[in-house]
Scaffold this motif. Structure first.
Motif, PDB file in Angstrom:
ATOM      1  N   VAL A  85    -116.497  33.762 -70.673  1.00 22.72           N
ATOM      2  CA  VAL A  85    -117.474  34.578 -70.854  1.00 22.72           C
ATOM      3  C   VAL A  85    -118.054  33.616 -69.529  1.00 22.72           C
ATOM      4  CG1 VAL A  85    -120.065  34.623 -71.358  1.00 22.72           C
ATOM      5  CG2 VAL A  85    -118.360  34.634 -72.776  1.00 22.72           C
ATOM      6  N   LEU A  87    -115.901  35.351 -66.353  1.00 21.86           N
ATOM      7  CA  LEU A  87    -116.329  37.009 -65.924  1.00 21.86           C
ATOM      8  C   LEU A  87    -118.445  37.233 -65.477  1.00 21.86           C
ATOM      9  CD1 LEU A  87    -116.808  38.713 -69.874  1.00 21.86           C
ATOM     10  CD2 LEU A  87    -115.202  39.701 -67.385  1.00 21.86           C
ATOM     11  N   ALA A 139    -115.899  42.956 -70.823  1.00 16.78           N
ATOM     12  CA  ALA A 139    -116.839  42.174 -71.631  1.00 16.78           C
ATOM     13  C   ALA A 139    -116.804  42.735 -73.138  1.00 16.78           C
ATOM     14  CB  ALA A 139    -118.077  41.382 -70.725  1.00 16.78           C
ATOM     15  N   PHE A 173    -121.839  35.285 -75.534  1.00 11.12           N
ATOM     16  CA  PHE A 173    -122.751  36.419 -73.773  1.00 11.12           C
ATOM     17  C   PHE A 173    -124.246  36.215 -74.272  1.00 11.12           C
ATOM     18  CE2 PHE A 173    -118.229  38.003 -74.756  1.00 11.12           C
ATOM     19  CZ  PHE A 173    -118.331  38.504 -73.800  1.00 11.12           C
ATOM     20  N   PHE A 185    -124.006  42.383 -70.300  1.00  9.46           N
ATOM     21  CA  PHE A 185    -123.512  43.385 -69.813  1.00  9.46           C
ATOM     22  C   PHE A 185    -122.993  44.083 -70.101  1.00  9.46           C
ATOM     23  CE2 PHE A 185    -121.160  39.403 -69.657  1.00  9.46           C
ATOM     24  CZ  PHE A 185    -120.858  38.905 -68.412  1.00  9.46           C
TER      25      PHE A 185
END
Length: 163
Positions: free
Chosen positions: A8, A11, A63, A77, A93
């Motif tokens: 995470v 990303l 994601a 997340f 996301f």
């Protein structure tokens, strides 16, 4: 780097990087139009902007794929929403992905606008406003995704329901 241990966080780092590159492309594009004028979709500032948007779209897809594949770690997340087919997806996301779709939809709309009406007299044409709205959604998505990783980033229930 110790702060990029989880997928995470990686990303998030990539999406912030491409968000910055997209912003640089926007500033470059404004300067380009003020000094050189309008040219094709394939100008260097447009390529930088849309490459950054496409990269952030791929990050959002990544994601989503990771969240679907490893649902036990979905709370990493931050906030989660229920997407199509009952899928649980990361909120930040998902907003980012929606912004990407809006920006990418504005590109052919802008080309059609110029074909129908010619060059813009101002930057505030309808397709440009659509692109600005999509970019704003992308920024909001990045902010929500980054805030979701912090202790202070918990979204109140009414905001969550509104989104």
């Amino acid at each position: 780097m110790p702060f990029l241990r989880s997928p995470v966080e990686r990303l998030l780092a990539v999406t912030v990087l491409f968000g910055g590159l997209g912003t640089a492309g926007i500033y470059w594009d404004v300067g380009w139009h003020r000094t050189i004028g309008r040219d094709t979709f394939w100008s260097p500032p447009h390529l930088l902007m849309y490459s950054a948007v496409a990269a952030n779209g791929l990050v959002a897809l990544g994601a989503w794929a990771w969240a679907i594949r490893v649902p036990g770690r979905l709370l990493e997340f931050g906030s989660v929403i229920r997407g199509p087919f009952g899928l649980r997806l990361p909120l930040g996301f998902s907003i980012l992905g929606l912004g990407v779709v809006v920006v990418l939809a504005a590109a052919p709309l802008d080309e059609m606008w110029h074909w129908l009406y010619g060059k813009d007299g101002t930057v505030w044409s309808f397709p440009h406003l659509v692109a600005v709205a999509g970019a704003a959604l992308m920024v909001l998505g990045i902010i929500v995704a980054v805030a979701g990783r912090s202790r202070l980033g918990r979204i109140p229930g009414w905001v969550f329901r509104l989104l």
